[in-house]
Design a protein around this motif. Structure first.
Motif, short mmCIF file in Angstrom:
data_model
loop_
_atom_site.label_atom_id
_atom_site.label_comp_id
_atom_site.label_asym_id
_atom_site.label_seq_id
_atom_site.Cartn_x
_atom_site.Cartn_y
_atom_site.Cartn_z
N MET A 1 39.41 37.35 35.56
CA MET A 1 40.57 37.27 36.42
C MET A 1 41.58 36.37 35.75
SD MET A 1 40.67 36.15 40.40
CE MET A 1 42.21 35.80 41.19
N LEU A 2 42.84 36.75 35.83
CA LEU A 2 43.89 35.91 35.27
C LEU A 2 44.13 34.71 36.18
CD1 LEU A 2 46.46 38.65 34.23
CD2 LEU A 2 44.94 37.36 32.74
N PRO A 3 44.40 33.54 35.59
CA PRO A 3 44.67 32.36 36.41
C PRO A 3 45.86 32.61 37.35
CG PRO A 3 44.41 31.75 34.12
CD PRO A 3 44.44 33.25 34.16
N ALA A 49 36.26 27.80 61.11
CA ALA A 49 34.98 28.50 61.09
C ALA A 49 35.19 30.01 61.05
CB ALA A 49 34.16 28.12 62.32
N ARG A 50 34.36 30.68 60.29
CA ARG A 50 34.34 32.15 60.17
C ARG A 50 35.57 32.72 59.47
NH1 ARG A 50 33.45 32.83 65.80
NH2 ARG A 50 34.62 34.74 65.64
N ARG A 51 36.43 31.90 58.88
CA ARG A 51 37.57 32.43 58.11
C ARG A 51 37.28 32.23 56.63
NH1 ARG A 51 43.69 30.99 59.28
NH2 ARG A 51 43.22 32.27 61.08
N ALA A 52 37.63 33.25 55.86
CA ALA A 52 37.45 33.20 54.42
C ALA A 52 38.63 33.92 53.76
CB ALA A 52 36.12 33.83 54.02
N TYR A 53 38.71 33.77 52.47
CA TYR A 53 39.83 34.35 51.72
C TYR A 53 39.32 34.98 50.44
CZ TYR A 53 42.05 30.88 54.70
OH TYR A 53 42.42 30.12 55.78
N VAL A 54 39.95 36.07 50.06
CA VAL A 54 39.68 36.72 48.78
C VAL A 54 41.02 37.01 48.13
CG1 VAL A 54 38.93 38.87 47.71
CG2 VAL A 54 37.45 37.75 49.34
N VAL A 55 41.11 36.69 46.85
CA VAL A 55 42.25 37.12 46.04
C VAL A 55 41.65 37.95 44.92
CG1 VAL A 55 44.20 36.41 44.63
CG2 VAL A 55 43.57 35.05 46.63
N ALA A 56 41.97 39.23 44.94
CA ALA A 56 41.38 40.17 43.98
C ALA A 56 42.47 40.83 43.16
CB ALA A 56 40.57 41.23 44.72
N PRO A 57 42.23 40.97 41.87
CA PRO A 57 43.19 41.73 41.07
C PRO A 57 43.06 43.22 41.38
CG PRO A 57 41.69 40.45 39.67
CD PRO A 57 41.17 40.38 41.07
N THR A 58 44.18 43.89 41.48
CA THR A 58 44.16 45.34 41.66
C THR A 58 43.93 45.98 40.30
OG1 THR A 58 46.53 45.57 41.29
CG2 THR A 58 45.81 45.18 43.57
N LEU A 59 43.82 47.28 40.28
CA LEU A 59 43.66 47.98 39.00
C LEU A 59 44.89 47.81 38.12
CD1 LEU A 59 41.90 51.20 40.30
CD2 LEU A 59 40.88 49.18 39.26
N ASP A 60 46.04 47.51 38.75
CA ASP A 60 47.27 47.29 38.00
C ASP A 60 47.40 45.86 37.50
OD1 ASP A 60 47.93 49.89 38.63
OD2 ASP A 60 49.06 49.31 40.40
N GLY A 61 46.44 44.99 37.86
CA GLY A 61 46.47 43.60 37.41
C GLY A 61 47.20 42.65 38.34
N GLU A 62 47.76 43.16 39.44
CA GLU A 62 48.42 42.29 40.41
C GLU A 62 47.37 41.65 41.31
OE1 GLU A 62 51.64 44.06 42.59
OE2 GLU A 62 52.02 45.47 40.95
N ALA A 153 35.92 45.35 44.13
CA ALA A 153 36.85 44.37 44.69
C ALA A 153 38.26 44.95 44.74
CB ALA A 153 36.82 43.08 43.88
N ALA A 154 38.67 45.62 43.68
CA ALA A 154 40.00 46.26 43.65
C ALA A 154 40.08 47.38 44.69
CB ALA A 154 40.30 46.81 42.26
N GLY A 155 39.01 48.11 44.88
CA GLY A 155 38.99 49.17 45.88
C GLY A 155 39.13 48.63 47.30
N PHE A 156 38.49 47.49 47.56
CA PHE A 156 38.63 46.87 48.88
C PHE A 156 40.08 46.40 49.08
CE2 PHE A 156 38.39 43.32 51.89
CZ PHE A 156 37.73 43.92 52.93
N ALA A 157 40.65 45.77 48.06
CA ALA A 157 42.04 45.33 48.15
C ALA A 157 42.96 46.52 48.39
CB ALA A 157 42.44 44.58 46.87
#
Length: 164
Positions: A1-3, A49-62, A153-157
């Motif tokens: 993953m890119l910084p 409580a019960r909150r979480a976060y995901v930052v995933a790169p898409t197939l385009d790199g965004e 991960a990209a598919g979920f995003a």
């Protein structure tokens, strides 16, 4: 993953209000993250409580940021993570759901997935798998698992932003 910087991280969220984005607590280890060994960035909110976060790169790199909500109940049987699909899970798997982006999310539409509770997927797929048979290429299998995690991960995003 890119910084990613904290400013860009907050700007990446697609299924959250401005207030929710402003209240995001970054993980303690954010500044020391080993970006080369992360396929996505995932963490539980220490304050909510019960909150979480995901930052995933898409197939385009965004980068796409997604606010997740952990289900109240845990699976009765030992569940398998939908992303890393590790069969030797050293951790618990729970159901996380995410509001869809845009009008669909405002109507209450969501999408869910079973994930490692503390987002250990990147670590799990980098372990060498067990030897399946004589001559099995363990390194190729490990690299395939890393690629498959990135695709899931990209598919979920993509599923979250599709209706935007």
């Amino acid at each position: 993953m890119l910084p990613i910087t904290p400013v860009d991280l907050r700007a990446a969220f697609v299924n959250a209000s401005r207030k929710e984005v402003a209240s995001i607590t970054l993980p303690d280890w954010f500044d020391d993250a080993d970006w080369a060994s992360l396929d996505y960035l995932g963490w539980r909110d220490p304050k909510i409580a019960r909150r979480a976060y995901v930052v995933a790169p898409t197939l385009d790199g965004e980068h796409v940021g997604i606010v997740l909500r952990r289900a109240d109940a845990t699976p009765r049987a030992r569940a398998q993570c939908s992303w890393c699909q590790d069969v030797r899970l050293p951790n618990d798997v729970v159901l996380y759901s995410a509001k869809l982006a845009g009008a669909a999310g405002r109507r209450g539409d969501t999408v869910g997935t079973l994930l490692c509770e503390d987002f250990e997927c990147s670590r799990n797929v980098r372990k060498l798998p067990p030897l399946a048979y004589e001559g099995y290429d363990l390194e190729a299998a490990r690299l395939r698992r890393i690629d498959e995690l990135r695709m899931r991960a990209a598919g979920f995003a993509d599923a979250v932003v599709r209706e935007r």
